[in-house]
Design a protein around this motif. Structure first.
Motif, PDB file in Angstrom:
ATOM      1  N   PRO A  25     -11.915  -5.170   2.614  1.00  0.00           N
ATOM      2  CA  PRO A  25     -10.554  -5.052   2.565  1.00  0.00           C
ATOM      3  C   PRO A  25      -9.670  -6.033   3.308  1.00  0.00           C
ATOM      4  O   PRO A  25      -9.926  -6.466   4.260  1.00  0.00           O
ATOM      5  N   VAL A  26      -8.474  -6.510   2.644  1.00  0.00           N
ATOM      6  CA  VAL A  26      -7.754  -7.444   3.337  1.00  0.00           C
ATOM      7  C   VAL A  26      -6.326  -6.780   3.447  1.00  0.00           C
ATOM      8  O   VAL A  26      -5.474  -6.137   2.635  1.00  0.00           O
ATOM      9  N   PRO A  27      -5.841  -6.499   4.874  1.00  0.00           N
ATOM     10  CA  PRO A  27      -4.783  -5.597   5.150  1.00  0.00           C
ATOM     11  C   PRO A  27      -3.527  -6.495   4.400  1.00  0.00           C
ATOM     12  O   PRO A  27      -3.444  -7.708   4.589  1.00  0.00           O
ATOM     13  N   LEU A  28      -2.593  -5.699   3.849  1.00  0.00           N
ATOM     14  CA  LEU A  28      -1.498  -6.322   3.425  1.00  0.00           C
ATOM     15  C   LEU A  28      -0.671  -6.721   4.633  1.00  0.00           C
ATOM     16  O   LEU A  28      -0.546  -6.419   5.566  1.00  0.00           O
TER      17      LEU A  28
ATOM     18  N   LEU B 109      -4.962  -0.947  -5.787  1.00  0.00           N
ATOM     19  CA  LEU B 109      -6.232  -1.672  -5.880  1.00  0.00           C
ATOM     20  C   LEU B 109      -7.308  -1.155  -4.848  1.00  0.00           C
ATOM     21  O   LEU B 109      -8.515  -0.948  -5.362  1.00  0.00           O
ATOM     22  N   ALA B 110      -6.881  -0.512  -3.764  1.00  0.00           N
ATOM     23  CA  ALA B 110      -7.917  -0.169  -2.864  1.00  0.00           C
ATOM     24  C   ALA B 110      -8.453   1.207  -3.577  1.00  0.00           C
ATOM     25  O   ALA B 110      -9.706   1.338  -3.588  1.00  0.00           O
ATOM     26  N   LEU B 111      -7.637   2.019  -4.418  1.00  0.00           N
ATOM     27  CA  LEU B 111      -8.168   3.226  -5.135  1.00  0.00           C
ATOM     28  C   LEU B 111      -9.105   2.666  -6.258  1.00  0.00           C
ATOM     29  O   LEU B 111     -10.396   3.256  -6.173  1.00  0.00           O
TER      30      LEU B 111
ATOM     31  N   VAL C  61      -5.088  -2.814  -0.272  1.00  0.00           N
ATOM     32  CA  VAL C  61      -5.681  -4.263  -0.476  1.00  0.00           C
ATOM     33  C   VAL C  61      -4.694  -5.071  -1.101  1.00  0.00           C
ATOM     34  O   VAL C  61      -4.288  -4.551  -2.145  1.00  0.00           O
TER      35      VAL C  61
ATOM     36  N   LEU D  29      -7.107   5.056   2.052  1.00  0.00           N
ATOM     37  CA  LEU D  29      -7.687   3.852   2.059  1.00  0.00           C
ATOM     38  C   LEU D  29      -6.958   2.715   2.462  1.00  0.00           C
ATOM     39  O   LEU D  29      -5.648   2.876   2.201  1.00  0.00           O
TER      40      LEU D  29
ATOM     41  N   TYR E 152       5.330  -2.631  -8.011  1.00  0.00           N
ATOM     42  CA  TYR E 152       3.865  -3.389  -8.002  1.00  0.00           C
ATOM     43  C   TYR E 152       3.824  -3.755  -6.335  1.00  0.00           C
ATOM     44  O   TYR E 152       2.815  -3.667  -5.651  1.00  0.00           O
TER      45      TYR E 152
ATOM     46  N   ALA F 256       0.753  -1.730  -5.314  1.00  0.00           N
ATOM     47  CA  ALA F 256      -0.318  -2.392  -6.079  1.00  0.00           C
ATOM     48  C   ALA F 256      -1.344  -2.451  -4.982  1.00  0.00           C
ATOM     49  O   ALA F 256      -2.600  -2.154  -5.246  1.00  0.00           O
ATOM     50  N   GLY F 257      -1.032  -2.484  -3.556  1.00  0.00           N
ATOM     51  CA  GLY F 257      -2.315  -2.446  -2.584  1.00  0.00           C
ATOM     52  C   GLY F 257      -2.749  -1.249  -2.542  1.00  0.00           C
ATOM     53  O   GLY F 257      -4.260  -0.955  -2.391  1.00  0.00           O
ATOM     54  N   HIS F 258      -2.140  -0.001  -2.716  1.00  0.00           N
ATOM     55  CA  HIS F 258      -2.785   1.278  -2.624  1.00  0.00           C
ATOM     56  C   HIS F 258      -3.752   1.600  -4.053  1.00  0.00           C
ATOM     57  O   HIS F 258      -4.831   1.917  -4.221  1.00  0.00           O
TER      58      HIS F 258
ATOM     59  N   VAL G 218      -5.843  -2.110 -12.259  1.00  0.00           N
ATOM     60  CA  VAL G 218      -4.491  -2.196 -11.785  1.00  0.00           C
ATOM     61  C   VAL G 218      -3.693  -2.932 -12.707  1.00  0.00           C
ATOM     62  O   VAL G 218      -2.573  -2.263 -13.178  1.00  0.00           O
TER      63      VAL G 218
ATOM     64  N   GLU H 165       2.158  -4.779   5.593  1.00  0.00           N
ATOM     65  CA  GLU H 165       2.074  -3.251   5.890  1.00  0.00           C
ATOM     66  C   GLU H 165       2.549  -2.796   7.235  1.00  0.00           C
ATOM     67  O   GLU H 165       2.021  -3.403   8.242  1.00  0.00           O
TER      68      GLU H 165
END
Lengths: 212, 280
Positions: free
Chosen positions: A135-138, A60-62, B60, B57, A52, A56-58, A77, A141
């Protein structure tokens, strides 16, 4: 394991190093995937948390790109990770990476919801009325992930516009080739060719640059 | 459906462009015992490409409630992501306030008792509030630390990218040799060094060296029978590959060998656990 020393005898060493690095990275990722799935299959919830944290970031973005709804995307998700948890024992490494598997599940569930929403005749305006969260960058990241994204974006830019549009409509909008053909007034065979060429070219560009 | 047809359809399947009937046919073929002619591989490659579409993408960050929802449905529970701040505080304050309201209109003794209890509740609530503020302060400090760490990681990644490019550029220079580093003792690790004696530059590239907590992979230069000299460290490139630059000052004279050892963080003046050695 491929030995980087082998490059001593080849003509284009720099390209070979990159290629070897990609193969090495791919082999390592496969090993990590197998280990992670093994832990998941044994019911190790900490392994799910690791997956996760990494993916999870990818996911959720998708889901948000497909559904254009933050709340529904979060539900998707959750469903996707729970499906991975339940089906970890059925995962077959030969069919792709864990990331690819998870994102496939996420996409399938998001598209199912999109279709269900459409069949319930909720208008696109209804969906759009929910403000799309920015969008909130991780926070963690890494630069490497950003480079990965920029690399893929650059590869997508190399595709002809009609191929990229067909790919977008299929992957992100959930339209089948027949639906894309009908919507764009383009022969079905042309749409199939565009999507196939787009995928093949994308794969080739990404492999040339260090693996998808 | 035969294998050739499947391989033709794999990109369309992964892109999600097939209709239900075609998808079912693809899945049925993949489920067949075989023998197959590259069907799994074609599908795996197509799925990887499709995953790259998703990775195009910006990721998030999910709200913590997303994981909480997953954890709640796991059999036997699951670890929490991070410590939550106490959620009971408003209730404690409301309870104390309610208690204070109830005492109004009661007899004096009862009133005094209720007042004492109310005061105790308020005192406890105040103490909990103080602790909560401490939690908030610690959370803020942790966030600042995280931010600093993030900046540090980004800086490190840039530095590594430069290092990688320099190593690759050195490969193109005339006179550059690639030297294998083989396992030492009971170890099984391997690496390669890119060495240009004329330019006094060398890099070591290694694969499958897992990062170890509290340890560093240290580089060594060996001249003749002299003691090995510490020459830098290997750094993780982020893809399972590590790279390190040999200290150029130690390359004024061409060394006889290079080595990699595993040392406590920060390195040691002499190697203690040599993993690999390569003769130049």
């Amino acid at each position: 394991m491929v030995e980087i020393a082998q490059l001593a005898s080849v003509r284009h060493p720099a390209a070979t190093v990159i290629f070897l690095m990609a193969r090495v990275a791919s082999a390592l990722a496969a090993t990590r995937d197998a280990e992670l799935l093994g832990r998941l299959a044994r019911g190790d919830a900490a392994a799910l948390r690791s997956l996760y944290d990494a993916q999870a970031g990818h996911a959720l973005a998708l889901a948000r790109r497909i559904l254009r709804s933050g709340a529904e995307a979060e539900e998707v998700v959750q469903e996707a990770f729970l499906e991975v948890w339940k089906r970890a024992g059925q995962y077959q490494a030969s069919r792709g990476s864990v990331q690819a598997w998870l994102l496939t599940i996420t996409r399938t569930r998001a598209i199912d919801r999109l279709r269900s929403r459409q069949s319930a005749q909720r208008t696109a305006d209804d969906a759009a009325s929910e403000p799309e969260p920015a969008p909130v960058p991780l926070p963690l990241e890494l630069a490497a992930q950003r480079q990965d994204r920029e690399r893929i974006a650059a590869a997508l830019q190399t595709l002809p516009a009609d191929q990229r549009a067909a790919l977008d409509l299929a992957y992100f909008e959930g339209l089948t080739h027949s639906e894309i053909a009908a919507r764009t007034g383009t022969p079905l065979g042309t749409i199939k060719t565009r999507i196939r060429l787009a995928m093949e070219k994308l794969a080739a560009v990404l492999v040339d640059e260090g693996g998808p | 459906m035969n294998c050739a047809e499947l391989k033709e359809l794999a990109p369309l399947y992964a892109a999600g462009a097939l209709d239900a009937q075609e998808r079912a046919a693809v899945e049925a073929h993949l489920a067949e015992a075989g023998p197959h002619q590259g069907c799994q591989e074609a599908m795996a490659e197509a799925q990887l490409t499709a995953a790259a579409l998703a990775r195009s993408l910006p990721p998030v960050r999910p709200d913590e409630r997303v994981w909480a929802g997953i954890a709640a449905k796991l059999e036997g529970g699951a670890p929490r992501a991070r410590r939550q701040l106490p959620g009971w505080l408003p209730w404690a304050i409301a309870a104390a306030a309610g208690l204070a309201a109830v005492v109004f209109g009661l007899d004096r003794n009862r009133l005094a008792g209720e007042r004492d209890r109310s005061n105790r509740a308020l005192t406890e609530a105040q103490a909990k509030l103080d602790r909560n503020q401490g939690d908030v302060a610690r959370a803020e400090a942790a966030a600042q630390l995280e931010h600093a760490r993030c900046n540090e990681l980004v800086g490190q990644a840039r530095e590594l990218r430069v290092l990688e490019q320099q190593a690759l550029a050195l490969l193109e220079r005339p006179g550059t040799k690639v030297v294998p580093l083989g396992p030492a003792g009971a170890h099984s690790n391997r690496a390669s060094a890119i060495v240009n004696a004329e330019l006094h530059r060398a890099y070591v590239l290694a694969t499958a060296l897992a990062p170890q907590a509290g340890k560093d992979y240290e580089l060594w230069v060996i001249h003749g029978k002299a003691a090995p000299e510490p020459a830098g460290f290997l750094k993780e490139l982020g893809s399972g590959v590590t790279v390190g630059e040999i200290d150029a000052r130690l390359l004024a004279a061409t060394p006889d060998a290079l080595a990699v050892s595993l040392e406590p963080a920060g390195g040691r003046p002499t190697p203690t656990d040599v993993l690999m050695v390569g003769r130049i």
